[in-house]
Enzyme design. Structure first.
Site, PDB file in Angstrom:
ATOM      1  N   GLU A  19      57.482 -16.188   0.786  1.00 10.74           N
ATOM      2  CA  GLU A  19      58.527 -15.156   0.964  1.00 10.74           C
ATOM      3  C   GLU A  19      59.339 -15.180  -0.303  1.00 10.74           C
ATOM      4  OE1 GLU A  19      58.767 -12.584   2.509  1.00 10.74           O
ATOM      5  OE2 GLU A  19      60.887 -12.073   2.230  1.00 10.74           O
ATOM      6  N   GLY A  61      77.330  -3.201  22.883  1.00 14.01           N
ATOM      7  CA  GLY A  61      77.316  -4.490  23.464  1.00 14.01           C
ATOM      8  C   GLY A  61      76.303  -4.597  24.607  1.00 14.01           C
ATOM      9  N   GLU A 102      59.320  -8.964  -6.184  1.00 13.65           N
ATOM     10  CA  GLU A 102      59.351  -7.367  -6.139  1.00 13.65           C
ATOM     11  C   GLU A 102      60.964  -6.706  -6.870  1.00 13.65           C
ATOM     12  OE1 GLU A 102      59.583  -6.346  -2.000  1.00 13.65           O
ATOM     13  OE2 GLU A 102      60.351  -8.120  -1.593  1.00 13.65           O
ATOM     14  N   ARG A 110      74.535   1.489  12.021  1.00 14.45           N
ATOM     15  CA  ARG A 110      74.414   0.671  13.083  1.00 14.45           C
ATOM     16  C   ARG A 110      73.622   1.296  14.334  1.00 14.45           C
ATOM     17  NH1 ARG A 110      79.133  -2.328  13.144  1.00 14.45           N
ATOM     18  NH2 ARG A 110      78.765  -2.806  15.289  1.00 14.45           N
ATOM     19  N   LYS A 126      60.468   1.638   0.952  1.00 15.05           N
ATOM     20  CA  LYS A 126      60.872   0.766   2.148  1.00 15.05           C
ATOM     21  C   LYS A 126      59.815   0.865   3.393  1.00 15.05           C
ATOM     22  CE  LYS A 126      63.935  -1.829   4.226  1.00 15.05           C
ATOM     23  NZ  LYS A 126      63.654  -3.252   4.064  1.00 15.05           N
ATOM     24  N   LYS A 140      59.997 -12.209  -2.971  1.00 14.31           N
ATOM     25  CA  LYS A 140      61.117 -11.566  -3.176  1.00 14.31           C
ATOM     26  C   LYS A 140      61.481 -11.713  -4.847  1.00 14.31           C
ATOM     27  CE  LYS A 140      62.012 -10.116  -0.228  1.00 14.31           C
ATOM     28  NZ  LYS A 140      61.381 -10.152   1.029  1.00 14.31           N
ATOM     29  N   TRP A 193      72.283   2.267  19.460  1.00 15.98           N
ATOM     30  CA  TRP A 193      70.905   1.205  19.143  1.00 15.98           C
ATOM     31  C   TRP A 193      70.416   0.938  20.262  1.00 15.98           C
ATOM     32  CZ3 TRP A 193      68.535   0.616  14.481  1.00 15.98           C
ATOM     33  CH2 TRP A 193      67.613  -0.328  14.300  1.00 15.98           C
TER      34      TRP A 193
HETATM   35  C1  F6R Z   1      58.859  -7.234   0.995  1.00 16.93           C
HETATM   36  C2  F6R Z   1      58.879  -6.114   2.108  1.00 16.93           C
HETATM   37  C3  F6R Z   1      57.515  -5.645   2.316  1.00 16.93           C
HETATM   38  C4  F6R Z   1      57.303  -5.062   3.831  1.00 16.93           C
HETATM   39  C5  F6R Z   1      55.946  -4.864   4.267  1.00 16.93           C
HETATM   40  C6  F6R Z   1      55.690  -4.372   5.825  1.00 16.93           C
HETATM   41  O1  F6R Z   1      60.448  -7.351   0.861  1.00 16.93           O
HETATM   42  O2  F6R Z   1      59.971  -5.329   2.474  1.00 16.93           O
HETATM   43  O3  F6R Z   1      56.493  -6.469   2.108  1.00 16.93           O
HETATM   44  O4  F6R Z   1      57.563  -6.391   4.729  1.00 16.93           O
HETATM   45  O5  F6R Z   1      55.792  -3.537   3.585  1.00 16.93           O
HETATM   46  O6  F6R Z   1      56.519  -3.628   6.141  1.00 16.93           O
HETATM   47  P1  F6R Z   1      57.115  -3.265   7.488  1.00 16.93           P
HETATM   48  O7  F6R Z   1      57.616  -4.621   8.122  1.00 16.93           O
HETATM   49  O8  F6R Z   1      58.046  -2.305   7.699  1.00 16.93           O
HETATM   50  O9  F6R Z   1      55.748  -3.342   8.330  1.00 16.93           O
END
Ligand code: F6R
Length: 614
Positions: A487, A102, A494, A27, A609, A491, A75
């Site tokens: 997009e 909040g 990948e 979170r 990621k 999806k 956060w």
């Molecule tokens: C696709 C995905 C990637 C990211 C890209 C940019 O599902 O996750 O294409 O969007 O690597 O990453 P960020 O947004 O972290 O700069």
């Protein structure tokens, strides 16, 4: 997005609180803190910037004894992520400590009043204002703590889940909620409090979900007492938790990706919280307000990003040009950084990144900065490199995204960018007040409308099975929904490893139509707006060549339903907001095809990621 946890009972509170914070770390994790009352009756508060592990290192030589305590993982909303802004916050006398999830929207007015009364503030947070208000109310009105909490909350506009600890009552926790979740766990002579049940489930399966505007008192020797902030008594309703510890990380979903798809109604509410006012007639983005002139005087806006974030940027191009009438260029960061672009000091560069660590986007920012441009970032991870090197920005507050395929971060980016486009357009006078109001109102309806689309998940899962052996897919869309087509194709590629391409629908006849045959599934994003009739013609062209059409349409569309092979309906909305609804079925199609193909949905091959290398 913060995690809150509390404990009162016979056990040592600290290990329970820390374990709870680890469970809630998804979170938010820019700072963490704990408050405990020791055997001598002293209230100790310890806080550290960074993750829960930093707090654990910090307290190794501190007094963490006590059988009652509260803890928080933050956060950041108001105030940068640092130790002073970390929770818990003390009241003026240091007799009370509070944790809060909040946003108190009217905190500045409350703060001004308290400052006049001689109260001083050590942080930039709205939370510290609330604990000071509670103490002030108690002293001024000579009431007990619960009454002071009720009276203080009557003055608050905004959202909260709070827990208050009072040095003078070392057996009692007082908590309340409005718009942010709060659960009480009932053990044997002990109680737990948390933002969700994850820190509680290993101790008890008996819980009470606190409702909005309820104040709960938990005392280790007594039953739970609940009253509303208006002082109406409530009967606590004990529910049994139906979850196992092993399910918790994914919140009961088989994959993080599916969990994150389903979280979108909530994450978008979080993205808008504190920005769209309670009357839903105004947007206030601090990053825009503080840099109003830069935006209003911009000759051009350059958007730079990678992957899914780049798709969000393309949608923003349509919105900014329509509402603010400023020319927009959308650039892949990896190309922009190397192609010797013309950048002017009057340009505004918007960098979009979920992780805030993407190497190409960081380098693109660096280049634009060297040319004197103003850098505004849209980022999900608080305190990451990209927001740190930007001049200003806006966090998306979608919460940690764990699935490698970005879903909830994308829709949160689109919401943040749309809010920015609306703010610029309204201030420039290029967007009519009526249109502005209509879109702001409609933004508030989007979470419920996404919920309706998610209701079709089982149907989409069934039909996805029919396409598991497809070798290729084409995705088509126009206007605001052209980036959605891109997009959707990304999806699918990948996570299922099926080749897919996205095109503007009208480009079909300039080449790609040669690919159409009965073997080719074509996903057409066709809500009833903009160039709808043209897209209907494109569908006819595909059907004439025996292509199989899966259409995403507006509810009640009888025309496309008769031509397409499979139709998924989304509720009607403003054209600029249609991507927030039409992308949901595309996320679900990709997910379910990947599942039937037995792919590693959350960690697809060759991907990471956060792309921190070129
Ligand atoms: C696709 C995905 C990637 C990211 C890209 C940019 O599902 O996750 O294409 O969007 O690597 O990453 P960020 O947004 O972290 O700069």
């Amino acid at each position: 997005m913060c995690g809150i946890v509390g404990y009162v009972g016979e056990r040592d509170a600290y290990p329970i609180l820390i374990k709870g914070l680890h469970r809630l770390e998804y979170r938010g994790y820019d700072s963490a803190g704990v408050a405990l009352i020791n055997e001598a009756g002293k209230l100790n508060v310890f806080k550290a910037k960074g993750k829960v592990a930093e707090l654990e290192s910090f307290v190794t030589d501190k007094d963490t004894t006590g059988h009652i305590g509260i803890a928080h993982t933050r956060w950041a909303t108001h105030g940068e992520p640092n130790t002073a802004n970390a929770h818990p916050h003390y009241s003026e006398s240091e007799r009370l400590a509070i944790i809060h999830n909040g946003i108190i929207e009217n905190y500045s007015v409350l703060k001004a009043g308290l400052t006049q009364e001689g109260y001083t503030f050590k942080s930039d947070t709205d939370t510290e204002v609330l604990v000071q208000l509670i103490e002030y109310t108690q002293v001024d009105r000579q009431v007990d703590l619960r009454t002071a909490v009720q009276l203080a909350l009557q003055q608050v506009v905004g959202a909260y889940a709070i827990v208050v600890l009072d040095q003078e009552h070392p057996d009692t926790l007082i908590a309340a909620r409005k718009g942010s979740p709060l659960v009480v766990g009932i053990g044997d002579g002990e109680y737990f409090l948390a933002s969700d049940a994850t820190p509680i489930v290993e101790y008890t399966d008996k819980v009470i979900y606190i409702d909005d505007e309820e104040v709960v008192t938990i005392n280790k020797g007594r039953d739970v007492e609940i009253v509303t902030i208006g002082n109406v008594q409530k009967t606590p309703e004990i529910k049994r938790l139906e979850m196992s510890l092993s399910q918790l990380e994914k919140g009961g979903y088989p994959h993080f990706m599916l969990k994150e798809i389903f979280e979108q109604p909530r994450t978008l509410t979080d993205s808008m919280r504190g920005r769209i006012n309670v009357r839903q007639d105004n947007i206030s983005l601090s990053g825009f307000i503080d840099n109003r002139e830069r935006f209003l005087n911009a000759k051009r806006i350059i958007i730079t990003a990678c992957g899914t974030s780049w798709h969000a940027g393309l949608i923003a191009m349509y919105a900014i040009e329509e509402f603010a009438r400023i020319p927009v260029e959308v650039e892949y960061s990896s190309e922009f950084r190397y192609r010797k672009p013309v950048i002017d000091k009057d340009d505004v560069v918007i960098a979009i990144s979920q992780s805030g660590e993407t190497a190409d986007t960081l380098a693109a920012i660096q280049l634009a900065k060297e040319h004197g441009a103003f850098i505004f970032s849209i980022c999900n991870v608080v305190g990451a490199s990209i927001p740190r090197v930007s001049h200003s920005g806006c966090y998306t507050h979608a919460g940690p995204e764990i699935g490698v395929a970005s879903t909830k971060a994308f829709t949160a980016q689109v919401v943040a960018l749309t809010m920015l486009a609306l703010c610029i357009g309204r201030e420039k006078g290029t967007l009519s007040p009526d249109k502005y109001l209509a879109i702001v109102r409609e933004l508030g309806q989007i979470p419920d409308k996404i919920e309706c689309v998610l209701g079709q998940d089982k149907r989409i899962a069934e039909f996805a099975k029919m396409f598991m052996y497809a070798q290729n897919f084409i995705y088509l869309g126009r206007g605001y929904n052209y980036p959605v087509a891109l997009e959707g194709a990304l999806k699918l590629k990948e996570i299922s490893y099926i080749h897919a391409e996205g095109y503007p629908a009208a480009e079909m006849k300039h080449g790609p139509i040669a690919l159409i045959s009965s073997e080719m599934p074509v996903v057409v994003v066709a809500p009833r707006c903009g160039t709808y009739e043209k897209v209907v013609s494109n569908i006819q062209e595909i059907k004439a060549r025996k292509g199989r059409v899966i259409a995403i349409v507006t509810e009640g569309d009888d025309l496309i339903s008769k031509i397409a092979d499979f139709v998924i309906e989304v509720p009607c909305t403003e054209e600029c907001l249609t991507p927030l609804l039409t992308v949901i079925p595309l996320q679900l199609i990709a997910y379910h095809i990947a599942v039937v193909k037995d792919r590693d949905v959350d960690q697809p091959r060759n991907l990471a990621k956060s792309v921190t290398v070129e």
